[in-house]
Design a protein around this motif. Structure first.
Motif, mmCIF file in Angstrom:
data_model
loop_
_atom_site.group_PDB
_atom_site.id
_atom_site.type_symbol
_atom_site.label_atom_id
_atom_site.label_comp_id
_atom_site.label_asym_id
_atom_site.label_seq_id
_atom_site.Cartn_x
_atom_site.Cartn_y
_atom_site.Cartn_z
ATOM 1 N N VAL A 131 0.878 -1.053 -0.135
ATOM 2 C CA VAL A 131 0.105 0.056 0.102
ATOM 3 C C VAL A 131 0.777 1.302 -0.048
ATOM 4 C CG1 VAL A 131 -1.602 1.211 1.302
ATOM 5 C CG2 VAL A 131 -1.947 -1.363 1.067
ATOM 6 N N PRO A 167 -5.960 2.042 -2.013
ATOM 7 C CA PRO A 167 -4.826 2.265 -1.216
ATOM 8 C C PRO A 167 -4.913 3.379 -0.056
ATOM 9 C CG PRO A 167 -4.106 1.588 -3.178
ATOM 10 C CD PRO A 167 -5.469 2.005 -3.445
ATOM 11 N N ARG A 171 -5.039 2.941 4.122
ATOM 12 C CA ARG A 171 -4.423 3.699 4.947
ATOM 13 C C ARG A 171 -5.057 4.460 6.049
ATOM 14 N NH1 ARG A 171 -1.223 4.711 0.406
ATOM 15 N NH2 ARG A 171 -2.613 6.455 -0.194
#
Length: 296
Positions: A131, A167, A171
């Motif tokens: 990621v 991604p 996060r």
């Protein structure tokens, strides 16, 4: 945390800011977005002409018959802008839902497992590194590669955009999971003998999903920007399918000849869509944090 207070009208006490009634004017920025949503839903009922067929002379200026004029091929610009709203909004909605759901699930699993020492910890840390590395790849490059492999279609564009947006949601969710997993109620659930999966989805996820949900409207807006950028570069939907980026690209050369309307109206629609999505993000953030959607 000290609450922000305001003196009441009588001067006899103080009224907490959080208890003030929400002012309806704070929701005004959402109106353009709602209008676009209605246009996207009722698009086929609003277009006066077939958006993919020649309906008049080429490069006709805006008039009572063709409100936004016609483009270089003789297709009605107004009908194409309305039809493109439906297509762009549909793709952005699917991308937002898919990216948010995957981001929540993957971010939850990574956040809960990366500190472990077993195989699950290795997998969690590996996914986290992947990621992080995704930031080094420009979004447009990913979109071009996916579209090049699977061809320009709504499905391939939706897959490409979802791959790009996941991604960031991962996060945000992971960072919140790392904060939530150490709270007292999570430790109490572990001490009560609850299973790890139940703790994750019953206690951690509901308290760690807020950042990703707040960011969903920005994902929506960015999806529209990236899809329009791919269309502008010529790797989006195949003409004559109406799409804002492709319409802007095809009308750029006409501007030098004085045919400004073929580019102006799809560009305005794109700007309004992205700006209204950002406004919705601000209101959604204020609501999910329990306050009034008013600038502070």
């Amino acid at each position: 945390m000290v609450a922000t207070t305001l003196v009441d009208s009588t001067g006899s006490g103080r009224v907490p800011r959080s208890r003030r009634p929400r002012r309806p004017v704070a929701f005004v920025p959402v109106i353009p977005f709602l209008v676009l949503v209605v246009i996207a839903i009722a698009g086929p009922l609003l277009v006066p002409f077939d958006p993919e067929r020649v309906v008049g002379p080429a490069t006709m200026a805006p008039s009572g018959e063709h409100w936004f004029g016609t483009d270089a091929t003789g297709m009605d610009v107004f009908s194409r802008v309305i039809a493109a709203t439906r297509i762009n909004f549909f793709m952005a909605l699917i991308v937002t839902v898919v990216a948010t759901i995957l981001g929540l699930v993957i971010g939850l699993l990574v956040g809960m497992s990366e500190a472990r020492t077993g195989a699950s910890g290795v997998v969690g840390r590996g996914i986290n590194r992947i990621v992080d590395l995704s930031d080094a790849i420009p979004a447009l490059i990913v979109g071009i590669v996916v579209v090049g492999l699977f061809g320009p279609s709504i499905l391939s564009l939706t897959v490409a955009l979802s791959f790009i947006m996941v991604p960031n949601q991962v996060r945000l969710t992971r960072a919140e999971v790392l904060r939530v997993r150490g709270d007292a109620y999570v430790d109490a659930a572990r001490m009560a003998g609850q299973r790890p999966l139940r703790i994750m989805f019953r206690h951690v996820l509901p308290n760690a999903c807020r950042p990703a949900i707040e960011n969903s409207s920005l994902v929506f807006g960015i999806s529209i920007i990236v899809s329009a950028s791919l269309g502008f570069l010529g790797v989006g939907l195949v003409p004559p399918t109406p799409e804002w980026g492709a319409m802007i690209a095809s009308g750029v050369s006409d501007v030098m000849l004085g045919t400004w309307w073929t580019t102006l109206f799809p560009a305005l629609a794109l700007c309004v869509a992205v700006a209204s999505a950002a406004a919705v993000s601000g209101v959604l953030t204020a609501l999910t944090r329990g306050g009034s959607p008013i600038s502070r």
